[in-house]
Design a protein around this motif. Structure first.
Motif, PDB file in Angstrom:
ATOM      1  N   ARG A   1       3.278  -1.655 -11.137  1.00  0.00           N
ATOM      2  CA  ARG A   1       2.957  -1.723  -9.714  1.00  0.00           C
ATOM      3  C   ARG A   1       3.985  -0.757  -9.123  1.00  0.00           C
ATOM      4  O   ARG A   1       4.775  -1.174  -8.015  1.00  0.00           O
ATOM      5  CB  ARG A   1       3.018  -2.957  -9.177  1.00  0.00           C
ATOM      6  CG  ARG A   1       1.758  -3.787  -9.233  1.00  0.00           C
ATOM      7  CD  ARG A   1       0.629  -3.010  -8.964  1.00  0.00           C
ATOM      8  NE  ARG A   1       0.476  -2.681  -7.539  1.00  0.00           N
ATOM      9  CZ  ARG A   1      -0.539  -1.663  -7.354  1.00  0.00           C
ATOM     10  NH1 ARG A   1      -1.383  -1.089  -8.032  1.00  0.00           N
ATOM     11  NH2 ARG A   1      -0.600  -0.979  -6.176  1.00  0.00           N
TER      12      ARG A   1
ATOM     13  N   CYS B   1       0.875   6.139  -8.734  1.00  0.00           N
ATOM     14  CA  CYS B   1      -0.682   6.523  -8.770  1.00  0.00           C
ATOM     15  C   CYS B   1      -1.055   6.421  -7.503  1.00  0.00           C
ATOM     16  O   CYS B   1      -2.438   6.880  -7.232  1.00  0.00           O
ATOM     17  CB  CYS B   1      -1.222   5.829  -9.861  1.00  0.00           C
ATOM     18  SG  CYS B   1      -1.195   4.217  -9.874  1.00  0.00           S
ATOM     19  N   CYS B   2      -0.613   5.601  -6.492  1.00  0.00           N
ATOM     20  CA  CYS B   2      -1.419   5.252  -5.369  1.00  0.00           C
ATOM     21  C   CYS B   2      -0.677   6.177  -4.227  1.00  0.00           C
ATOM     22  O   CYS B   2      -1.304   6.373  -3.228  1.00  0.00           O
ATOM     23  CB  CYS B   2      -1.203   3.937  -4.859  1.00  0.00           C
ATOM     24  SG  CYS B   2      -1.433   2.709  -6.304  1.00  0.00           S
TER      25      CYS B   2
ATOM     26  N   VAL C   1      -9.155   9.543  -5.210  1.00  0.00           N
ATOM     27  CA  VAL C   1      -9.978   8.167  -5.977  1.00  0.00           C
ATOM     28  C   VAL C   1     -11.192   8.479  -5.804  1.00  0.00           C
ATOM     29  O   VAL C   1     -11.851   8.054  -4.660  1.00  0.00           O
ATOM     30  CB  VAL C   1      -9.229   6.940  -5.366  1.00  0.00           C
ATOM     31  CG1 VAL C   1      -9.918   5.705  -6.179  1.00  0.00           C
ATOM     32  CG2 VAL C   1      -7.801   6.896  -5.645  1.00  0.00           C
TER      33      VAL C   1
ATOM     34  N   LEU D   1     -11.767   7.644  -1.647  1.00  0.00           N
ATOM     35  CA  LEU D   1     -10.967   6.692  -0.674  1.00  0.00           C
ATOM     36  C   LEU D   1     -10.274   7.837   0.361  1.00  0.00           C
ATOM     37  O   LEU D   1      -9.661   8.826  -0.264  1.00  0.00           O
ATOM     38  CB  LEU D   1     -10.101   5.609  -1.497  1.00  0.00           C
ATOM     39  CG  LEU D   1     -10.641   4.645  -2.332  1.00  0.00           C
ATOM     40  CD1 LEU D   1      -9.601   3.891  -2.840  1.00  0.00           C
ATOM     41  CD2 LEU D   1     -11.747   3.846  -1.348  1.00  0.00           C
TER      42      LEU D   1
ATOM     43  N   CYS E   1      -2.557   6.035  -0.832  1.00  0.00           N
ATOM     44  CA  CYS E   1      -3.911   5.410  -0.588  1.00  0.00           C
ATOM     45  C   CYS E   1      -4.064   4.524   0.554  1.00  0.00           C
ATOM     46  O   CYS E   1      -3.190   3.845   0.992  1.00  0.00           O
ATOM     47  CB  CYS E   1      -4.217   4.784  -1.853  1.00  0.00           C
ATOM     48  SG  CYS E   1      -5.828   3.793  -1.891  1.00  0.00           S
TER      49      CYS E   1
ATOM     50  N   PHE F   1      -5.200   1.823   0.803  1.00  0.00           N
ATOM     51  CA  PHE F   1      -5.399   0.549   0.601  1.00  0.00           C
ATOM     52  C   PHE F   1      -4.032  -0.081  -0.164  1.00  0.00           C
ATOM     53  O   PHE F   1      -3.801  -0.972  -0.245  1.00  0.00           O
ATOM     54  CB  PHE F   1      -6.613   0.140  -0.170  1.00  0.00           C
ATOM     55  CG  PHE F   1      -7.646   0.043  -0.010  1.00  0.00           C
ATOM     56  CD1 PHE F   1      -8.650   0.815  -0.470  1.00  0.00           C
ATOM     57  CD2 PHE F   1      -8.071  -0.644   1.220  1.00  0.00           C
ATOM     58  CE1 PHE F   1     -10.018   0.906   0.239  1.00  0.00           C
ATOM     59  CE2 PHE F   1      -9.039  -0.745   1.792  1.00  0.00           C
ATOM     60  CZ  PHE F   1     -10.392   0.060   1.015  1.00  0.00           C
ATOM     61  N   LEU F   2      -3.066   1.125  -0.201  1.00  0.00           N
ATOM     62  CA  LEU F   2      -1.470   0.556  -0.453  1.00  0.00           C
ATOM     63  C   LEU F   2      -0.623  -0.115   0.533  1.00  0.00           C
ATOM     64  O   LEU F   2      -0.810   0.325   1.656  1.00  0.00           O
ATOM     65  CB  LEU F   2      -0.941   1.892  -0.890  1.00  0.00           C
ATOM     66  CG  LEU F   2       0.615   1.604  -1.560  1.00  0.00           C
ATOM     67  CD1 LEU F   2       0.519   0.842  -2.768  1.00  0.00           C
ATOM     68  CD2 LEU F   2       1.080   2.902  -1.746  1.00  0.00           C
TER      69      LEU F   2
ATOM     70  N   CYS G   1      -2.086  -3.619  -3.686  1.00  0.00           N
ATOM     71  CA  CYS G   1      -3.363  -2.735  -3.485  1.00  0.00           C
ATOM     72  C   CYS G   1      -4.051  -3.886  -2.875  1.00  0.00           C
ATOM     73  O   CYS G   1      -4.343  -4.970  -3.020  1.00  0.00           O
ATOM     74  CB  CYS G   1      -3.946  -2.636  -4.736  1.00  0.00           C
ATOM     75  SG  CYS G   1      -5.606  -2.086  -4.607  1.00  0.00           S
TER      76      CYS G   1
ATOM     77  N   VAL H   1      -7.130  -4.173  -2.405  1.00  0.00           N
ATOM     78  CA  VAL H   1      -8.342  -4.165  -2.865  1.00  0.00           C
ATOM     79  C   VAL H   1      -8.215  -4.341  -4.464  1.00  0.00           C
ATOM     80  O   VAL H   1      -9.178  -4.211  -5.439  1.00  0.00           O
ATOM     81  CB  VAL H   1      -9.584  -3.016  -2.716  1.00  0.00           C
ATOM     82  CG1 VAL H   1      -9.914  -2.973  -1.340  1.00  0.00           C
ATOM     83  CG2 VAL H   1      -9.048  -1.725  -3.115  1.00  0.00           C
TER      84      VAL H   1
ATOM     85  N   LYS I   1     -10.778  -3.059  -7.212  1.00  0.00           N
ATOM     86  CA  LYS I   1     -10.243  -1.844  -7.209  1.00  0.00           C
ATOM     87  C   LYS I   1     -11.123  -0.801  -8.008  1.00  0.00           C
ATOM     88  O   LYS I   1     -11.664  -1.185  -9.053  1.00  0.00           O
ATOM     89  CB  LYS I   1      -8.619  -1.554  -7.595  1.00  0.00           C
ATOM     90  CG  LYS I   1      -8.383  -1.916  -9.107  1.00  0.00           C
ATOM     91  CD  LYS I   1      -6.818  -1.882  -9.021  1.00  0.00           C
ATOM     92  CE  LYS I   1      -6.325  -2.049 -10.607  1.00  0.00           C
ATOM     93  NZ  LYS I   1      -4.778  -2.001 -10.643  1.00  0.00           N
ATOM     94  N   PRO I   2     -11.134   0.486  -7.717  1.00  0.00           N
ATOM     95  CA  PRO I   2     -12.017   1.319  -8.231  1.00  0.00           C
ATOM     96  C   PRO I   2     -11.603   1.397  -9.955  1.00  0.00           C
ATOM     97  O   PRO I   2     -10.692   1.194 -10.369  1.00  0.00           O
ATOM     98  CB  PRO I   2     -11.667   2.522  -7.698  1.00  0.00           C
ATOM     99  CG  PRO I   2     -11.400   2.394  -6.330  1.00  0.00           C
ATOM    100  CD  PRO I   2     -10.312   0.887  -6.665  1.00  0.00           C
TER     101      PRO I   2
ATOM    102  N   CYS J   1      -8.754   3.837 -10.789  1.00  0.00           N
ATOM    103  CA  CYS J   1      -7.234   2.821 -10.678  1.00  0.00           C
ATOM    104  C   CYS J   1      -7.196   2.136 -12.021  1.00  0.00           C
ATOM    105  O   CYS J   1      -6.201   2.161 -12.508  1.00  0.00           O
ATOM    106  CB  CYS J   1      -7.475   2.099  -9.422  1.00  0.00           C
ATOM    107  SG  CYS J   1      -7.713   3.304  -7.838  1.00  0.00           S
TER     108      CYS J   1
HETATM  109  S1  SF4 Z   1      -7.260   1.599  -4.625  1.00  0.00           S
HETATM  110 FE1  SF4 Z   1      -5.290   0.069  -5.017  1.00  0.00          FE
HETATM  111  S2  SF4 Z   1      -4.702   0.748  -7.197  1.00  0.00           S
HETATM  112 FE2  SF4 Z   1      -6.294   2.207  -6.397  1.00  0.00          FE
HETATM  113  S3  SF4 Z   1      -4.996   4.032  -5.691  1.00  0.00           S
HETATM  114 FE3  SF4 Z   1      -5.661   2.687  -3.839  1.00  0.00          FE
HETATM  115  S4  SF4 Z   1      -3.824   1.255  -3.592  1.00  0.00           S
HETATM  116 FE4  SF4 Z   1      -3.679   2.156  -5.671  1.00  0.00          FE
END
Ligand code: SF4
Length: 114
Positions: free
Chosen positions: A11, A15-16, A22, A59, A67, A69-70, A75, A77, A81-82, A85
């Motif tokens: 974590r 990558c986020c 995404v 996204l 992102c 959703f960060l 995260c 979601v 999550k997708p 990801c």
């Molecule tokens: S959906 Fe979640 S895991 Fe994927 S990039 Fe966004 S915050 Fe990161």
């Protein structure tokens, strides 16, 4: 059985936060909308954008490039999550990814044909 390397996510959220997109599909939209208890239409309006290639959705990003959703190291979601990801970095990655990602390699048993 053979030994295989599995990279355990720490974590670190690199990558986020790094540039890119995404990509998401219908099933992923349905899963995330359900988790957030919104309709798919609301989800698409609030959290997605058209990909530059115009062949689907991705996204949204926050103004700082993270992102949408960060939330800190979490995260929003996580449980839906997708695939993109969830698959990083074990089912896909790119040259040089280890320089940014803190995932820890662990040895796992895998079928000999793995
Ligand atoms: S959906 Fe979640 S895991 Fe994927 S990039 Fe966004 S915050 Fe990161």
């Amino acid at each position: 059985m053979a030994a295989a390397i599995h990279y355990q996510c720490q974590r670190c959220t690199a990558c986020c936060r790094w540039p890119g997109q995404v990509r998401i599909g219908e099933a992923e939209i349905g899963a995330m909308a359900g988790l957030l208890e919104v309709t798919e239409h609301e989800f698409i309006q609030r959290y997605t954008r058209l990909r530059p290639s115009r062949d689907g959705l991705a996204l949204m990003d926050k103004p700082n490039g993270e992102c949408v959703f960060l939330e800190g190291r979490d995260c929003a979601v996580q449980d839906a999550k997708p695939v993109q990801c969830a698959g990083f970095p074990n089912t896909w990655n790119f040259p040089g990814w280890r320089e940014q990602c803190e995932a820890v390699p662990t040895l796992v048993n895998a079928p000999a044909s793995f």
